[in-house]
Motif scaffolding. Sequence first.
Motif, PDB file in Angstrom:
ATOM      1  N   LEU A 248       0.823  -1.206   0.000  1.00 55.82           N
ATOM      2  CA  LEU A 248       0.000   0.000   0.000  1.00 55.82           C
ATOM      3  C   LEU A 248       0.861   1.261   0.000  1.00 55.82           C
ATOM      4  CD1 LEU A 248      -2.697  -1.043   2.607  1.00 55.82           C
ATOM      5  CD2 LEU A 248      -3.058  -0.644   0.174  1.00 55.82           C
TER       6      LEU A 248
ATOM      7  N   THR B 223      -7.091  -2.446   5.773  1.00 51.66           N
ATOM      8  CA  THR B 223      -5.955  -2.791   4.933  1.00 51.66           C
ATOM      9  C   THR B 223      -6.413  -3.524   3.680  1.00 51.66           C
ATOM     10  OG1 THR B 223      -4.399  -2.880   6.782  1.00 51.66           O
ATOM     11  CG2 THR B 223      -3.817  -4.141   4.822  1.00 51.66           C
TER      12      THR B 223
ATOM     13  N   ALA C  23      -8.403  -1.130   1.376  1.00 52.83           N
ATOM     14  CA  ALA C  23      -7.513  -0.179   0.717  1.00 52.83           C
ATOM     15  C   ALA C  23      -6.700  -0.860  -0.365  1.00 52.83           C
ATOM     16  CB  ALA C  23      -6.582   0.471   1.747  1.00 52.83           C
TER      17      ALA C  23
ATOM     18  N   LYS D  71      -9.389   4.838   0.892  1.00 52.39           N
ATOM     19  CA  LYS D  71      -8.076   5.188   1.426  1.00 52.39           C
ATOM     20  C   LYS D  71      -8.240   5.457   2.912  1.00 52.39           C
ATOM     21  CE  LYS D  71      -8.373  10.101   0.044  1.00 52.39           C
ATOM     22  NZ  LYS D  71      -9.587  10.022  -0.778  1.00 52.39           N
TER      23      LYS D  71
ATOM     24  N   GLY E 201      -3.124   4.183   0.757  1.00 51.92           N
ATOM     25  CA  GLY E 201      -3.986   3.708  -0.317  1.00 51.92           C
ATOM     26  C   GLY E 201      -4.008   4.653  -1.495  1.00 51.92           C
ATOM     27  N   ASP E 202      -4.850   4.334  -2.447  1.00 48.91           N
ATOM     28  CA  ASP E 202      -4.980   5.119  -3.672  1.00 48.91           C
ATOM     29  C   ASP E 202      -5.599   6.475  -3.367  1.00 48.91           C
ATOM     30  OD1 ASP E 202      -5.530   6.185  -6.174  1.00 48.91           O
ATOM     31  OD2 ASP E 202      -6.451   4.352  -6.961  1.00 48.91           O
TER      32      ASP E 202
END
Length: 239
Positions: free
Chosen positions: A51, A94, A97, A103, A63-64
Amino acid sequence: MAVRRTRRALAGMAAAGLIGLAGVGCSSSDGSPADAGGKAAAERVEVSGALPSAVDGTKIVVGDADAPHTVTVYADPRCPYCAKFEAGGGAVLTERAARGELKVEYVLASFLDARTGGTASARAANALRAAADAGPGTFAAFQAALFAAQPAGEPEDAFTADDLLRIADRVEGLRGEAFDRAVREESYRAWVADAERAFEASGVGGTPTVRVDGEVLDGGAGLYDAAEFGKLLDGALGS
């Protein structure tokens, strides 16, 4: 047992409904709520290592950046209920994400230092901030490893520099001259202080607190169980 509360918010906080999500703690017979256990913790660290993370002011975002939903987690590294959350609800975050569904923004508090003595929370938060600069995936993996290794009893001498570096050994690619120096010299003291002030200004009042797209998730004991937290999260996301 109630969750840890800031000194400022002790009076009237329950009536305000600010921390209803974490009203259940561990009994003395439960053992350390931080004991996430070998294989599960190792698997979480491995998944977390994929991540990305980025520092956004006083938050660390995992995250993204373009994920459709944002979950904000307020946590103190020395809080045993936060460690219990990370082993349950945190594992769900987790996974979500990693799938790009959301996120996670971490706001790292350190108020337990004032309550119980020492600077263990601040040292750990400093190391977490340093991990965010160490490379892709290193913050999320180190954060998972750190809470899994949290010592019982909130000792004021917890998370020494040597302790933190030993935990960092579990995260591939984290140890290096810059990271090690930042941990030993506490290079991010100012950032840690700013993060604590952001926590105090947030109005949430206690840790762990979870907000989903800005709204407090009132989960009670469900925060600490992965299956129950997954249901709570689905409800909040309208899934």
